[in-house]
Design a protein around this motif. Sequence first.
Motif, PDB file in Angstrom:
ATOM      1  N   ARG A  25      21.085  18.977  31.254  1.00 47.75           N
ATOM      2  CA  ARG A  25      20.111  19.900  30.680  1.00 47.75           C
ATOM      3  C   ARG A  25      18.952  20.187  31.622  1.00 47.75           C
ATOM      4  O   ARG A  25      18.623  21.351  31.873  1.00 47.75           O
ATOM      5  CB  ARG A  25      19.565  19.336  29.359  1.00 47.75           C
ATOM      6  CG  ARG A  25      18.457  20.179  28.748  1.00 47.75           C
ATOM      7  CD  ARG A  25      17.929  19.602  27.437  1.00 47.75           C
ATOM      8  NE  ARG A  25      17.694  18.185  27.427  1.00 47.75           N
ATOM      9  CZ  ARG A  25      16.560  17.603  27.826  1.00 47.75           C
ATOM     10  NH1 ARG A  25      15.563  18.330  28.280  1.00 47.75           N
ATOM     11  NH2 ARG A  25      16.428  16.288  27.767  1.00 47.75           N
ATOM     12  N   LEU A  29      20.129  23.687  32.835  1.00 46.21           N
ATOM     13  CA  LEU A  29      19.848  24.583  31.724  1.00 46.21           C
ATOM     14  C   LEU A  29      18.377  24.977  31.606  1.00 46.21           C
ATOM     15  O   LEU A  29      18.071  26.138  31.322  1.00 46.21           O
ATOM     16  CB  LEU A  29      20.324  23.957  30.407  1.00 46.21           C
ATOM     17  CG  LEU A  29      21.826  23.725  30.281  1.00 46.21           C
ATOM     18  CD1 LEU A  29      22.155  23.083  28.941  1.00 46.21           C
ATOM     19  CD2 LEU A  29      22.590  25.022  30.447  1.00 46.21           C
ATOM     20  N   LEU A  33      17.302  28.756  31.051  1.00 48.46           N
ATOM     21  CA  LEU A  33      17.129  29.124  29.653  1.00 48.46           C
ATOM     22  C   LEU A  33      15.764  28.770  29.062  1.00 48.46           C
ATOM     23  O   LEU A  33      15.438  29.219  27.976  1.00 48.46           O
ATOM     24  CB  LEU A  33      18.213  28.446  28.803  1.00 48.46           C
ATOM     25  CG  LEU A  33      19.659  28.703  29.220  1.00 48.46           C
ATOM     26  CD1 LEU A  33      20.605  27.842  28.412  1.00 48.46           C
ATOM     27  CD2 LEU A  33      19.995  30.180  29.068  1.00 48.46           C
ATOM     28  N   ALA A  38      17.194  25.068  25.967  1.00 50.34           N
ATOM     29  CA  ALA A  38      18.021  24.004  26.537  1.00 50.34           C
ATOM     30  C   ALA A  38      18.074  22.798  25.598  1.00 50.34           C
ATOM     31  O   ALA A  38      19.142  22.220  25.374  1.00 50.34           O
ATOM     32  CB  ALA A  38      17.488  23.601  27.906  1.00 50.34           C
ATOM     33  N   GLU A  42      21.370  21.294  23.359  1.00 52.22           N
ATOM     34  CA  GLU A  42      21.806  19.903  23.509  1.00 52.22           C
ATOM     35  C   GLU A  42      21.894  19.176  22.163  1.00 52.22           C
ATOM     36  O   GLU A  42      22.728  18.279  21.982  1.00 52.22           O
ATOM     37  CB  GLU A  42      20.821  19.173  24.427  1.00 52.22           C
ATOM     38  CG  GLU A  42      21.126  17.707  24.611  1.00 52.22           C
ATOM     39  CD  GLU A  42      20.060  16.993  25.418  1.00 52.22           C
ATOM     40  OE1 GLU A  42      20.438  16.115  26.199  1.00 52.22           O
ATOM     41  OE2 GLU A  42      18.864  17.301  25.263  1.00 52.22           O
TER      42      GLU A  42
END
Length: 136
Positions: A25, A29, A33, A38, A42
């Motif tokens: 993450r 991510l 994002l 993110a 998750e």
Amino acid sequence: MGILRAAATYFALVFGTGFVLGAVRVPFLVPRLGQRTAELLEMPWMALAMVLAARLVVRRQLHGAGPAARAAVGGLALVLMLLAELAVGLLILHRPLQDILIDRDPVSGVVYLALLLLYALLPLLLGRGSTTTAVP
């Protein structure tokens, strides 16, 4: 000793999953994002990991345990999780205590708190009806 072992197992399975997901993450991510998206992406995976870990612990280590023992496992695992998150934040990420405890995204922070509550309750909830009683 069974409660401590079950709580440690539950904690290790979920924390380990979170550590691995966080390693994906944060570098991959979050820059693309944003933090909120993110984290929200998750969270279903963490919820799944929590359910699977709690189910495994209830079936293998708490088979026949009563609700008090299962609740104790969830509570103790929650304490271990919070201590570990504090330790990672303070010692590894070098974040101030205020950032760790208070400075959270208003959306993903609320979902995070709900997941912590679910995490603590899952051993109790998934073990309902699994206690063994003597049949005359």
